[in-house]
Design a protein around this motif. Structure first.
Motif, PDB file in Angstrom:
ATOM      1  N   LEU A 151       1.041  -1.413   0.238  1.00  0.00           N
ATOM      2  CA  LEU A 151      -0.006   0.148   0.039  1.00  0.00           C
ATOM      3  C   LEU A 151       0.990   0.872   0.187  1.00  0.00           C
ATOM      4  CD1 LEU A 151      -2.740  -1.427   2.711  1.00  0.00           C
ATOM      5  CD2 LEU A 151      -3.163  -0.865  -0.060  1.00  0.00           C
ATOM      6  N   ARG A 152       2.201   1.043   0.551  1.00  0.00           N
ATOM      7  CA  ARG A 152       2.715   2.429   0.477  1.00  0.00           C
ATOM      8  C   ARG A 152       3.127   2.657  -0.307  1.00  0.00           C
ATOM      9  NH1 ARG A 152       6.895   3.783   1.855  1.00  0.00           N
ATOM     10  NH2 ARG A 152       6.802   5.941   3.534  1.00  0.00           N
ATOM     11  N   ASP A 153       3.974   1.076  -1.330  1.00  0.00           N
ATOM     12  CA  ASP A 153       4.340   1.291  -2.521  1.00  0.00           C
ATOM     13  C   ASP A 153       3.601   2.223  -3.367  1.00  0.00           C
ATOM     14  OD1 ASP A 153       6.685   0.230  -2.348  1.00  0.00           O
ATOM     15  OD2 ASP A 153       5.627  -1.359  -2.733  1.00  0.00           O
ATOM     16  N   GLN A 154       1.833   1.765  -3.549  1.00  0.00           N
ATOM     17  CA  GLN A 154       0.687   2.338  -4.065  1.00  0.00           C
ATOM     18  C   GLN A 154       0.748   4.392  -3.799  1.00  0.00           C
ATOM     19  OE1 GLN A 154      -0.958   1.304  -6.665  1.00  0.00           O
ATOM     20  NE2 GLN A 154      -2.943   2.633  -6.890  1.00  0.00           N
ATOM     21  N   ASP A 162      -3.762   9.015   5.493  1.00  0.00           N
ATOM     22  CA  ASP A 162      -3.904   9.944   4.988  1.00  0.00           C
ATOM     23  C   ASP A 162      -4.559   8.472   3.766  1.00  0.00           C
ATOM     24  OD1 ASP A 162      -3.616  12.253   5.857  1.00  0.00           O
ATOM     25  OD2 ASP A 162      -2.003  12.020   4.700  1.00  0.00           O
ATOM     26  N   TRP A 163      -3.837   7.841   3.907  1.00  0.00           N
ATOM     27  CA  TRP A 163      -4.917   6.548   2.993  1.00  0.00           C
ATOM     28  C   TRP A 163      -6.439   6.642   2.665  1.00  0.00           C
ATOM     29  CZ3 TRP A 163      -2.019   1.171   5.243  1.00  0.00           C
ATOM     30  CH2 TRP A 163      -0.419   1.109   4.390  1.00  0.00           C
ATOM     31  N   PRO A 164      -7.102   5.799   1.726  1.00  0.00           N
ATOM     32  CA  PRO A 164      -8.470   5.985   2.011  1.00  0.00           C
ATOM     33  C   PRO A 164      -8.770   5.289   3.263  1.00  0.00           C
ATOM     34  CG  PRO A 164      -7.862   4.911  -0.376  1.00  0.00           C
ATOM     35  CD  PRO A 164      -7.014   5.585   0.692  1.00  0.00           C
ATOM     36  N   GLU A 165     -10.338   6.169   3.944  1.00  0.00           N
ATOM     37  CA  GLU A 165     -10.521   5.737   5.070  1.00  0.00           C
ATOM     38  C   GLU A 165     -10.682   4.030   5.106  1.00  0.00           C
ATOM     39  OE1 GLU A 165     -12.280   5.360   8.448  1.00  0.00           O
ATOM     40  OE2 GLU A 165     -11.229   6.846   7.930  1.00  0.00           O
ATOM     41  N   LYS A 166     -11.087   3.387   4.659  1.00  0.00           N
ATOM     42  CA  LYS A 166     -11.233   1.199   5.058  1.00  0.00           C
ATOM     43  C   LYS A 166     -10.616   0.806   4.536  1.00  0.00           C
ATOM     44  CE  LYS A 166     -16.113   1.616   3.150  1.00  0.00           C
ATOM     45  NZ  LYS A 166     -17.355   0.832   2.221  1.00  0.00           N
ATOM     46  N   LEU A 167      -8.925   1.287   4.059  1.00  0.00           N
ATOM     47  CA  LEU A 167      -7.875   0.813   4.234  1.00  0.00           C
ATOM     48  C   LEU A 167      -7.017   1.966   5.684  1.00  0.00           C
ATOM     49  CD1 LEU A 167      -6.582   1.125   0.886  1.00  0.00           C
ATOM     50  CD2 LEU A 167      -7.893  -0.685   2.430  1.00  0.00           C
TER      51      LEU A 167
END
Length: 515
Positions: A151-154, A162-167
């Protein structure tokens, strides 16, 4: 129990010499262990092995369980047929000495991706079976870490908050979908950890075969930007948005007039106690797979820790809060048995901290550089105790030569009068000269009663402040020093061997018979 006097050397893996930009688990690591054995050393002390994040600090890692991808040896991957030998020719891109993290990190990660592609394409049964076994054995932390890194790579420029709330909030359906969407990235990070563990275990076995134990380092706190915090948010003092409410540090001290504002989130010790400190038990169990001894950083924080409001600009605004104390160590002992811990008991040490350390029999630390500039006389060798580890200096100190030659008002906050008095006392106490100051301090810790004496490589070589590893309270320019190829020559190592033997610290020295 029979006690044995021993000696060791402090050098982080990143500081090993080599041609490819940073020290790693390749040939130079094996050569260094052989050098330790010839120098009659019994312990190799390193810093935390985790994947570094903010400021390239090994004390701010993306995981307390994972290994640093930068330490995976390209040369070992070449031996496994996963990389081309042409990689070694890339050495011309890296200067000897100082580590350029900004330059080397993307290059070495690209090499790991090439190795991963080769691994997927060749389908070597033995290697594939070993990889699958590793993933199954380490599943509990590895799955979360690999997803976190994918996910950090994304979103490389975003914090997980600050990722999408559900993640961010770890919605189960969102996590399941992410594991499918980023399956290749997850597999890559699992592969990297497999290679790290494989290379490290081989190196560790090599050290053990030469009667050298490895002393690791476990920071008390973990980085907010880590899979540990993201995957265990209820175990940390976070707000509803995932951001820390209270953070860690230390009050003003020898190193900084405003204290040290580390920024790590504080633990919710009440919740950790409620589940029997399971996260800590798993963490220590994982660490003991890699090392023989553990220097437990900031030990005083287990008795009481300095709590700073997350919004505070410095560590001066804070207060002492009770830690988990003996409850944590009883739980770890019950689960893991005897704990080979060295307590980093530096800083503001109170009677309750000393009692906690002594009740569990943990050796404390003595730093000779601290013994001459004030009233902290426990750091003078005639006050040492057997159950301790004696250092000339640590990774947070200046080198001995740099410390002794510190310039008043610039490289030290001490006045000229105080510096001159300190230097006179050092030379008188150790009966040495300014030119031999590093060997004077090495003799001081080796001749002490402490069971273990540890010396940074920089002091063995008599290097100045240019070789300092870390300056506490600063956020840039640290962790970059490394040995140059051939810099650690036989003459200083032979002298170290003679001193180690003279003071009955050599591996072949019979244990003392006195009471």
């Amino acid at each position: 129990m029979t006690r044995r006097r021993r000696a060791g050397v402090l050098l982080h893996v990143s500081s090993l010499p080599g041609k490819l930009g940073i020290g790693d688990l390749g040939p130079e690591a094996y050569a260094f262990i052989d050098q330790l054995a010839k120098a009659k050393q019994s312990v190799w002390q390193i810093l935390p092995l985790g994947p570094t994040g903010y400021g390239d600090s090994p004390y701010q890692c993306y995981s307390a369980f994972a290994g640093n991808p930068l330490f995976v040896s390209p040369e070992m991957l070449i031996e496994d047929g996963l990389l081309s030998e042409a990689v070694v020719k890339e050495s011309r891109r890296f200067a000897a000495g100082t580590i350029d993290f900004e330059k080397l990190t993307p290059i070495r990660m690209e090499w790991l991706k090439e190795a991963f592609t080769a691994f997927q394409g060749r389908k070597q049964k033995k290697l594939t079976a070993a990889f699958e076994e590793f993933c199954a054995t380490e599943k509990r932390w590895l799955d979360e870490f690999a997803l976190f890194m994918a996910l950090r790579d994304q979103w490389p420029d975003r914090s997980w908050v600050d990722w999408p709330e559900k993640l961010r909030s770890r919605d189960k359906r969102a996590l399941t979908e992410a594991r499918k969407e980023f399956a290749d990235g997850i597999l890559f990070h699992q592969f990297v950890q497999f290679q790290f563990a494989r290379q490290w275990n081989d190196l560790h076995a090599f050290a053990r075969a030469r009667d050298i134990e490895i002393m690791g380092d476990a920071p008390i706190f973990v980085s907010h930007e880590s899979s540990d915090v993201w995957a265990n948010q209820d175990q940390f003092d976070l707000g509803a948005n995932g951001r820390p409410l209270k953070v860690a540090g230390v009050p003003p001290d020898y190193f900084s007039s405003t204290g040290q504002h580390w920024g790590n989130p504080q633990y919710r010790w009440d919740r950790m106690e409620a589940d029997g400190f399971q996260w800590w038990i798993r963490r220590m169990e994982a660490s003991l797979k890699f090392v023989d001894l553990i220097r437990l950083d900031h030990f005083r924080g287990f008795e009481a820790y300095w709590e700073i409001p997350a919004s505070a600009p410095t560590a001066a605004t804070g207060k002492w809060m009770p830690g988990p104390r003996e409850k944590l160590f009883h739980a770890m002992q019950k689960a893991l048995g005897s704990l080979p811990i060295i307590a980093e008991d530096l800083g503001v040490i109170t009677a309750p901290v000393r009692k906690l350390r002594d009740d569990f029999g943990f050796p404390g630390m003595r730093v000779l550089q601290f013994g001459f500039g004030g009233d902290d006389d426990i750091h003078r060798p005639h006050f040492y105790v057997q159950n301790s580890v004696a250092y000339t200096g640590t990774h947070d100190n200046d080198t001995t030569v740099g410390w002794f030659n510190a310039e008043p008002g610039k490289t030290t906050t001490m006045s000229l009068k105080a510096v001159q008095a300190e230097r006179r006392m050092v030379l008188d106490y150790l009966n040495t000269t300014a030119e031999e100051i590093h060997w004077g301090l090495i003799r001081g810790v080796h001749s002490s009663v402490s069971d273990l004496a540890v010396v940074p490589v920089q002091d063995i070589l008599g290097l100045g402040s240019e070789a300092r590893m870390n300056t506490p309270g600063t956020s840039s320019g640290n962790w970059r020093w490394r040995l140059r190829p051939g810099q650690l020559k036989s003459e200083p190592l032979s002298r170290l061997a003679r001193m180690t033997t003279l003071y009955d610290r050599a591996p072949d020295t019979p244990p003392p018979t006195g009471k």
